[in-house]
Design a protein around this motif. Structure first.
Motif, PDB file in Angstrom:
ATOM      1  N   GLY A 161      -3.126  12.180  -0.058  1.00  0.00           N
ATOM      2  CA  GLY A 161      -2.480  10.981   0.454  1.00  0.00           C
ATOM      3  C   GLY A 161      -1.754  11.138   1.771  1.00  0.00           C
ATOM      4  O   GLY A 161      -1.117  10.203   2.241  1.00  0.00           O
ATOM      5  N   LYS A 212      -2.033  12.148   5.892  1.00  0.00           N
ATOM      6  CA  LYS A 212      -2.951  12.355   7.009  1.00  0.00           C
ATOM      7  C   LYS A 212      -2.967  13.827   7.412  1.00  0.00           C
ATOM      8  O   LYS A 212      -1.922  14.466   7.548  1.00  0.00           O
ATOM      9  CB  LYS A 212      -2.529  11.508   8.206  1.00  0.00           C
ATOM     10  CG  LYS A 212      -2.739  10.013   8.019  1.00  0.00           C
ATOM     11  CD  LYS A 212      -4.197   9.634   8.038  1.00  0.00           C
ATOM     12  CE  LYS A 212      -4.431   8.126   7.940  1.00  0.00           C
ATOM     13  NZ  LYS A 212      -4.085   7.548   6.635  1.00  0.00           N
ATOM     14  N   GLU A 219      -7.367  12.281   4.871  1.00  0.00           N
ATOM     15  CA  GLU A 219      -6.131  12.636   4.181  1.00  0.00           C
ATOM     16  C   GLU A 219      -6.375  13.747   3.171  1.00  0.00           C
ATOM     17  O   GLU A 219      -7.496  13.924   2.680  1.00  0.00           O
ATOM     18  CB  GLU A 219      -5.565  11.411   3.442  1.00  0.00           C
ATOM     19  CG  GLU A 219      -5.092  10.293   4.346  1.00  0.00           C
ATOM     20  CD  GLU A 219      -4.601   9.071   3.590  1.00  0.00           C
ATOM     21  OE1 GLU A 219      -4.013   8.185   4.224  1.00  0.00           O
ATOM     22  OE2 GLU A 219      -4.796   9.012   2.347  1.00  0.00           O
ATOM     23  N   ASN A 241     -15.875   9.510   6.002  1.00  0.00           N
ATOM     24  CA  ASN A 241     -15.275  10.814   6.258  1.00  0.00           C
ATOM     25  C   ASN A 241     -16.191  11.572   7.221  1.00  0.00           C
ATOM     26  O   ASN A 241     -17.248  11.068   7.618  1.00  0.00           O
ATOM     27  CB  ASN A 241     -15.057  11.596   4.951  1.00  0.00           C
ATOM     28  CG  ASN A 241     -16.335  11.723   4.133  1.00  0.00           C
ATOM     29  OD1 ASN A 241     -17.347  12.229   4.616  1.00  0.00           O
ATOM     30  ND2 ASN A 241     -16.315  11.253   2.901  1.00  0.00           N
ATOM     31  N   SER A 253      -9.328   5.953   6.798  1.00  0.00           N
ATOM     32  CA  SER A 253      -7.943   6.184   6.381  1.00  0.00           C
ATOM     33  C   SER A 253      -7.912   7.328   5.370  1.00  0.00           C
ATOM     34  O   SER A 253      -7.571   8.454   5.704  1.00  0.00           O
ATOM     35  CB  SER A 253      -7.325   4.922   5.785  1.00  0.00           C
ATOM     36  OG  SER A 253      -5.958   5.141   5.505  1.00  0.00           O
ATOM     37  N   SER A 254      -8.296   7.060   4.119  1.00  0.00           N
ATOM     38  CA  SER A 254      -8.214   8.103   3.094  1.00  0.00           C
ATOM     39  C   SER A 254      -9.147   9.273   3.382  1.00  0.00           C
ATOM     40  O   SER A 254      -8.893  10.403   2.951  1.00  0.00           O
ATOM     41  CB  SER A 254      -8.531   7.521   1.708  1.00  0.00           C
ATOM     42  OG  SER A 254      -9.843   6.994   1.666  1.00  0.00           O
ATOM     43  N   GLY A 267     -11.207   3.982  -0.595  1.00  0.00           N
ATOM     44  CA  GLY A 267     -11.855   5.276  -0.409  1.00  0.00           C
ATOM     45  C   GLY A 267     -13.286   5.310  -0.916  1.00  0.00           C
ATOM     46  O   GLY A 267     -13.909   6.366  -0.983  1.00  0.00           O
ATOM     47  N   GLY A 323      -8.972  -0.065   1.337  1.00  0.00           N
ATOM     48  CA  GLY A 323      -8.386   1.269   1.252  1.00  0.00           C
ATOM     49  C   GLY A 323      -8.706   1.994  -0.039  1.00  0.00           C
ATOM     50  O   GLY A 323      -7.964   2.868  -0.482  1.00  0.00           O
ATOM     51  N   ARG A 350       0.496   3.403   1.984  1.00  0.00           N
ATOM     52  CA  ARG A 350       0.576   3.707   3.411  1.00  0.00           C
ATOM     53  C   ARG A 350       1.375   2.644   4.176  1.00  0.00           C
ATOM     54  O   ARG A 350       1.373   2.640   5.398  1.00  0.00           O
ATOM     55  CB  ARG A 350      -0.829   3.812   4.008  1.00  0.00           C
ATOM     56  CG  ARG A 350      -1.749   4.801   3.282  1.00  0.00           C
ATOM     57  CD  ARG A 350      -3.134   4.832   3.913  1.00  0.00           C
ATOM     58  NE  ARG A 350      -4.049   5.650   3.144  1.00  0.00           N
ATOM     59  CZ  ARG A 350      -4.872   5.186   2.208  1.00  0.00           C
ATOM     60  NH1 ARG A 350      -4.869   3.892   1.926  1.00  0.00           N
ATOM     61  NH2 ARG A 350      -5.677   5.998   1.551  1.00  0.00           N
ATOM     62  N   SER A 387       0.863  -1.179   0.000  1.00  0.00           N
ATOM     63  CA  SER A 387       0.000   0.000   0.000  1.00  0.00           C
ATOM     64  C   SER A 387       0.901   1.231   0.000  1.00  0.00           C
ATOM     65  O   SER A 387       2.056   1.157   0.428  1.00  0.00           O
ATOM     66  CB  SER A 387      -0.883   0.014   1.262  1.00  0.00           C
ATOM     67  OG  SER A 387      -1.465   1.284   1.478  1.00  0.00           O
TER      68      SER A 387
END
Length: 234
Positions: free
Chosen positions: A212, A214, A209, A186, A205-206, A157, A155, A35, A33
């Protein structure tokens, strides 16, 4: 109150900037990834968390909860897991591939970590929830639903159809474990998810961000939406 998991942490300074927040779990990605972190990088981040915990325990301030640490893996071998946990002592191992119930039991009994098994929603598997999960009953500590993504396992999004959640929630209730939901969350949509489907936790996660990376302000907004909704609902 819903559990909040912030996944894909890579940076010590970002970690330090969010430790005052009521975050329950911090996730580190070991699978392929953008990340992805190495066991050594994750170990450094975990040491920072432990240092924060020690300061808070001694009355030295710091505030906030001390999150549990989660490592995200896709189809790892037992050896890979053991080597990673030697360098990065995780609280929870998140298995995001097609791992067997046997591997889940190995993580729990031999490595001493809890297991979060992921089900990807939206793939071609036409089996029932019961058929999917029956082998894992008693072998996992929590279940996570994420959007199916054929190339990276998760991941993406993107959200999945939330009306798929209820039978999984029923299964987790029956088996006495929590259900977390990920996939395209989100600060703008997480309150709707919690209000309409009442999962035990959410994973982002995304959605926190920018390009890409955080972003602390987005993490703060996400956590506030989740915890404020829980407070007003209570």
């Amino acid at each position: 109150m819903a559990t909040v998991k912030i996944c894909g942490l890579q940076d010590v300074e970002v970690l330090k900037s969010i430790l005052h927040l009521p975050i329950d779990q911090i996730g580190f990605i070991f699978a392929k990834s953008r990340r992805q972190v190495s066991p050594a990088q994750a170990g450094e981040l975990i040491r920072e968390l432990k240092a924060h915990e020690e300061v808070a325990a001694s009355g030295g301030g710091g505030g906030g909860t001390v999150p549990l640490t989660v490592g995200v893996f896709v189809n790892p071998t037992p050896h890979e897991l053991a080597e990673t946990l030697r360098e990065a002592p995780l609280d929870i191992v998140q298995l995001h591939g097609k791992e067997s119930a046997e591997l889940c039991r190995f993580v729990k009994s031999t490595l001493g970590a809890r297991v979060m098994k992921v089900v990807s929603i939206g793939g071609a598997d036409g089996s029932s929830v019961e058929e999917q999960l029956a082998p894992y009953a008693g072998s996992i500590d929590m279940l996570l639903l994420d959007t199916f993504e054929p190339h990276v396992g998760g991941g993406s999004g993107q959200t999945f159809a939330w009306d798929r959640i209820p039978p999984y929630l029923e299964w987790t209730r029956r088996n006495g474990i929590p259900l977390l939901v990920a996939g395209g969350l989100n600060a703008g949509n997480v309150e709707e998810l919690i209000r309409d489907y009442a999962p035990d936790g959410v994973d982002v996660s995304s959605g926190v961000e920018t390009d890409g990376i955080k972003e602390v302000t987005k993490i703060i907004a996400f956590v506030e939406r989740v915890k404020q909704h829980a407070s007003s609902a209570g």
